[in-house]
Design a protein around this motif. Structure first.
Motif, PDB file in Angstrom:
ATOM      1  N   LYS A  11     -12.548   6.274   0.462  1.00 11.22           N
ATOM      2  CA  LYS A  11     -12.370   5.603   1.816  1.00 11.22           C
ATOM      3  C   LYS A  11     -13.366   5.824   2.688  1.00 11.22           C
ATOM      4  CE  LYS A  11      -7.708   3.535   1.889  1.00 11.22           C
ATOM      5  NZ  LYS A  11      -6.585   3.447   2.393  1.00 11.22           N
ATOM      6  N   GLY A  12     -14.003   5.100   3.483  1.00  7.15           N
ATOM      7  CA  GLY A  12     -14.825   5.285   4.483  1.00  7.15           C
ATOM      8  C   GLY A  12     -14.302   6.525   5.526  1.00  7.15           C
ATOM      9  N   ASN A  13     -12.954   6.241   5.719  1.00  4.88           N
ATOM     10  CA  ASN A  13     -12.261   7.161   6.750  1.00  4.88           C
ATOM     11  C   ASN A  13     -12.194   8.458   6.423  1.00  4.88           C
ATOM     12  OD1 ASN A  13     -12.071   4.938   8.660  1.00  4.88           O
ATOM     13  ND2 ASN A  13      -9.859   4.631   8.026  1.00  4.88           N
ATOM     14  N   VAL A  14     -11.833   8.699   4.937  1.00  7.35           N
ATOM     15  CA  VAL A  14     -11.539  10.046   4.511  1.00  7.35           C
ATOM     16  C   VAL A  14     -13.008  10.752   4.319  1.00  7.35           C
ATOM     17  CG1 VAL A  14     -11.001  11.199   2.468  1.00  7.35           C
ATOM     18  CG2 VAL A  14      -9.645   9.438   3.241  1.00  7.35           C
ATOM     19  N   VAL A  15     -14.114  10.177   4.200  1.00  8.20           N
ATOM     20  CA  VAL A  15     -15.416  10.807   4.039  1.00  8.20           C
ATOM     21  C   VAL A  15     -15.911  10.962   5.434  1.00  8.20           C
ATOM     22  CG1 VAL A  15     -17.841  10.496   3.336  1.00  8.20           C
ATOM     23  CG2 VAL A  15     -16.188   9.710   2.000  1.00  8.20           C
ATOM     24  N   ASP A  16     -15.482  10.132   6.424  1.00  8.02           N
ATOM     25  CA  ASP A  16     -15.899  10.470   7.870  1.00  8.02           C
ATOM     26  C   ASP A  16     -14.990  11.616   8.509  1.00  8.02           C
ATOM     27  OD1 ASP A  16     -17.594   8.400   7.944  1.00  8.02           O
ATOM     28  OD2 ASP A  16     -16.292   7.110   8.927  1.00  8.02           O
ATOM     29  N   LEU A  17     -14.062  11.735   8.184  1.00 12.47           N
ATOM     30  CA  LEU A  17     -12.849  13.001   8.378  1.00 12.47           C
ATOM     31  C   LEU A  17     -13.477  14.209   7.775  1.00 12.47           C
ATOM     32  CD1 LEU A  17     -10.491  13.944   9.942  1.00 12.47           C
ATOM     33  CD2 LEU A  17      -9.227  13.486   7.731  1.00 12.47           C
ATOM     34  N   ALA A  18     -13.901  14.201   6.462  1.00 14.54           N
ATOM     35  CA  ALA A  18     -14.481  15.233   5.733  1.00 14.54           C
ATOM     36  C   ALA A  18     -15.913  15.809   6.641  1.00 14.54           C
ATOM     37  CB  ALA A  18     -14.778  15.099   4.396  1.00 14.54           C
ATOM     38  N   VAL A  19     -16.783  14.919   7.008  1.00 14.29           N
ATOM     39  CA  VAL A  19     -17.901  15.069   7.532  1.00 14.29           C
ATOM     40  C   VAL A  19     -17.690  15.865   9.011  1.00 14.29           C
ATOM     41  CG1 VAL A  19     -20.030  14.282   8.741  1.00 14.29           C
ATOM     42  CG2 VAL A  19     -19.433  13.625   6.379  1.00 14.29           C
ATOM     43  N   GLY A  20     -16.516  15.416   9.621  1.00 13.53           N
ATOM     44  CA  GLY A  20     -16.276  15.872  10.974  1.00 13.53           C
ATOM     45  C   GLY A  20     -15.701  17.279  10.441  1.00 13.53           C
ATOM     46  N   VAL A  21     -14.856  17.671   9.729  1.00 12.80           N
ATOM     47  CA  VAL A  21     -14.355  18.845   9.539  1.00 12.80           C
ATOM     48  C   VAL A  21     -15.440  19.890   9.248  1.00 12.80           C
ATOM     49  CG1 VAL A  21     -12.911  20.269   7.993  1.00 12.80           C
ATOM     50  CG2 VAL A  21     -12.206  17.965   8.790  1.00 12.80           C
ATOM     51  N   VAL A  22     -16.541  19.452   8.441  1.00 11.93           N
ATOM     52  CA  VAL A  22     -17.610  20.084   8.132  1.00 11.93           C
ATOM     53  C   VAL A  22     -18.460  20.426   9.279  1.00 11.93           C
ATOM     54  CG1 VAL A  22     -19.683  20.555   6.890  1.00 11.93           C
ATOM     55  CG2 VAL A  22     -17.795  19.723   5.753  1.00 11.93           C
ATOM     56  N   VAL A  23     -18.813  19.602  10.141  1.00 10.73           N
ATOM     57  CA  VAL A  23     -19.552  19.868  11.421  1.00 10.73           C
ATOM     58  C   VAL A  23     -18.705  20.653  12.301  1.00 10.73           C
ATOM     59  CG1 VAL A  23     -20.710  18.711  13.413  1.00 10.73           C
ATOM     60  CG2 VAL A  23     -20.840  17.699  11.026  1.00 10.73           C
ATOM     61  N   GLY A  24     -17.338  20.474  12.627  1.00 15.23           N
ATOM     62  CA  GLY A  24     -16.458  20.987  13.368  1.00 15.23           C
ATOM     63  C   GLY A  24     -16.392  22.647  13.012  1.00 15.23           C
ATOM     64  N   THR A  25     -16.300  22.880  11.823  1.00 16.81           N
ATOM     65  CA  THR A  25     -16.244  24.074  11.442  1.00 16.81           C
ATOM     66  C   THR A  25     -17.728  24.878  11.801  1.00 16.81           C
ATOM     67  OG1 THR A  25     -14.831  23.807   9.719  1.00 16.81           O
ATOM     68  CG2 THR A  25     -16.038  25.689   9.161  1.00 16.81           C
ATOM     69  N   ALA A  26     -18.824  24.173  11.494  1.00 15.25           N
ATOM     70  CA  ALA A  26     -20.111  24.642  11.718  1.00 15.25           C
ATOM     71  C   ALA A  26     -20.219  24.935  13.000  1.00 15.25           C
ATOM     72  CB  ALA A  26     -21.354  23.666  11.340  1.00 15.25           C
ATOM     73  N   PHE A  27     -19.729  24.155  14.270  1.00 15.91           N
ATOM     74  CA  PHE A  27     -19.945  24.375  15.435  1.00 15.91           C
ATOM     75  C   PHE A  27     -18.782  25.427  15.846  1.00 15.91           C
ATOM     76  CE2 PHE A  27     -18.054  23.110  19.690  1.00 15.91           C
ATOM     77  CZ  PHE A  27     -19.442  23.115  20.425  1.00 15.91           C
TER      78      PHE A  27
END
Length: 136
Positions: A11-27
């Motif tokens: 689903k779009g929301n799950v993929v968006d959430l995964a991208v947000g988690v990866v970017v948040g972890t890097a930040f």
């Protein structure tokens, strides 16, 4: 069950959430490095300690309570919270406020020339729809 999992996972929301988690972890890693390698060593220069903030500790009845790392984590949290505040509250608030202002703007009134041109366009459209060709 496999089909349901595919529907959920892609689903779009799950993929968006995964991208947000990866970017948040890097930040988070960037902020952690900023705190540990720049801010806390600078504080160590100004505050009395022989080996920097990592070894700041209290000794009570022969037991050591290391508080230097805890202070670093507090600074880390404050920087992340400030960055999120600036992004979420200020930047996104500014974007939504601008979009609301644009949506609330009334459309300007048409001039007489524009109204006449609209009437001509509508008459020509009616003639074409009725099967009559528009003749110059």
């Amino acid at each position: 069950m496999l089909e349901q999992f595919k529907k959920f996972a892609f689903k779009g929301n799950v993929v968006d959430l995964a991208v947000g988690v990866v970017v948040g972890t890097a930040f988070g890693k960037i902020v952690d490095s900023l705190v540990k390698n720049i801010i806390m060593p600078v504080l160590g220069v100004f505050l009395p300690a022989d080996q920097g903030y990592q070894h700041w500790a209290w000794t009570i009845d022969g037991k050591t309570i290391p508080y230097g790392q805890f202070l670093a984590e507090i600074v880390n949290f404050l920087i992340v919270a400030a960055a999120l505040f600036v992004f979420v509250v200020k930047f996104l608030g500014w974007l939504t406020r601008n979009s609301k202002e644009e949506a609330a703007k009334p459309t300007p009134a048409l001039t007489k020339d524009q109204m006449l041109l609209e009437e001509i366009r509508n008459l020509l459209r009616e003639r074409v729809e009725a099967g009559l060709e528009a003749r110059p």
